[in-house]
Motif scaffolding. Structure first.
Motif, mmCIF file in Angstrom:
data_model
loop_
_atom_site.group_PDB
_atom_site.id
_atom_site.type_symbol
_atom_site.label_atom_id
_atom_site.label_comp_id
_atom_site.label_asym_id
_atom_site.label_seq_id
_atom_site.Cartn_x
_atom_site.Cartn_y
_atom_site.Cartn_z
ATOM 1 N N THR A 3 -5.154 -4.020 -0.470
ATOM 2 C CA THR A 3 -4.320 -3.029 0.231
ATOM 3 C C THR A 3 -3.806 -2.000 -0.792
ATOM 4 O O THR A 3 -2.606 -1.723 -0.857
ATOM 5 N N CYS A 18 -3.449 1.094 8.348
ATOM 6 C CA CYS A 18 -3.669 0.207 7.204
ATOM 7 C C CYS A 18 -3.557 -1.269 7.580
ATOM 8 O O CYS A 18 -2.655 -1.671 8.325
ATOM 9 N N CYS A 61 -2.266 4.398 -3.564
ATOM 10 C CA CYS A 61 -3.414 4.879 -2.781
ATOM 11 C C CYS A 61 -3.519 6.397 -2.932
ATOM 12 O O CYS A 61 -3.137 7.145 -2.022
ATOM 13 N N PRO A 66 0.812 -1.226 0.000
ATOM 14 C CA PRO A 66 0.000 0.000 0.000
ATOM 15 C C PRO A 66 0.838 1.264 0.000
ATOM 16 O O PRO A 66 2.063 1.227 0.162
ATOM 17 N N ARG A 103 -5.082 8.432 0.013
ATOM 18 C CA ARG A 103 -4.841 7.961 1.385
ATOM 19 C C ARG A 103 -4.680 9.157 2.321
ATOM 20 O O ARG A 103 -4.341 10.255 1.886
#
Ligand code: SF4
Length: 249
Positions: free
Chosen positions: A114, A48, A37, A28, A40
């Motif tokens: 993820t 996470c 991501c 991730p 994020r």
């Protein structure tokens, strides 16, 4: 290299309902050196689930393990050799469909276990046929994901279900996602022995920890998740504490 895995405890609950979820776990955030991501937040990055279960078990003095290294290898392959990545993904999905049939289960697929990549954008070629994405290449199976990316162009893809994820600092996106008809996954800072709140943000709360099968959820709900792992110590606003819970505390 195998891309998909099974065996996550929550996913295993899906078997009770007749489904076999295969998940793609990439590395991730920017752990591989490439960002997967795009939306994020500080809170979700810290909490996470990449480090949940065996993924977070390290030998003394070590800061990585075989699972983390495999996730990094897969992520690098995705960026460096997309055709090979897609070839492996097609092979894994094909095998998963056969395996599930033998087990009497329905295979379903979550490609952003993820990560938060817009897989609808990536073409796939099988034999002489090029499909606009993996979902149309396997139009007869169900895919699902959580996302924090608003505006993904997926409404025309009937076999891909998205749940929008609330986090620290994305309240405006959450409000917009509700208007667009998304269910909202929300992590609540309550113990598993405490019932989910009846409603949150004006929507009924559905317990999302009963299974991971988000495509079966009723529409127009907040999908409540109990805080797990590092999320239990979150102070960023990623984990939510509804007013009724604060009053009861
Ligand atoms: S967007 Fe999802 S996968 Fe990425 S860091 Fe946040 S919680 Fe982890």
């Amino acid at each position: 290299m195998k891309l998909l895995s099974t065996g996550n405890p929550k996913v295993l609950k899906g078997m009770e309902y007749g489904f076999n979820t295969y998940i793609l776990h990439l590395a991730p955030a920017d752990l591989s050196g490439r960002e997967v991501c795009p939306k994020r937040t500080i809170g979700c990055s810290a909490a996470c689930l990449n480090l949940a279960g065996r993924g977070g078990m390290f030998k003394r003095g070590e800061s990585t393990n075989a699972i983390q290294q495999a996730r990094i290898r897969k992520t690098k392959l995705f960026f460096d050799n997309r055709n090979e990545f897609m070839r492996l993904l097609v092979a894994d999905i094909t095998l998963a469909i056969k395996q599930s049939k033998r087990l009497g289960l329905t295979p379903v697929f979550r490609l952003n276990g993820t990560s938060d990549l817009s897989f609808e954008k990536y073409q796939v070629t099988i034999g002489n046929v090029t499909y606009s994405n993996i979902f149309s290449a396997f139009g007869f199976v169900q895919f699902y994901d959580y996302t924090k990316v608003l505006g993904r162009k997926v409404s025309h893809i009937p076999n891909y279900h998205l749940t929008f994820s609330a986090a620290d600092g994305n309240d405006n996106d959450v409000r917009e996602a509700i208007k667009q008809g998304y269910n909202i996954a929300t992590v609540f800072g309550i113990k598993k022995t405490v019932a989910m709140p009846a409603e949150y943000m004006g929507l009924p709360v559905f317990n999302g920890d009963e299974s991971d099968l988000r495509f079966l959820d009723p529409k127009g709900v907040v999908v409540g998740l109990y805080a797990k792992g590092k999320a239990k110590k979150d102070t960023t606003g990623f984990v939510k504490y509804p007013v009724m819970m604060l009053q009861a505390a």
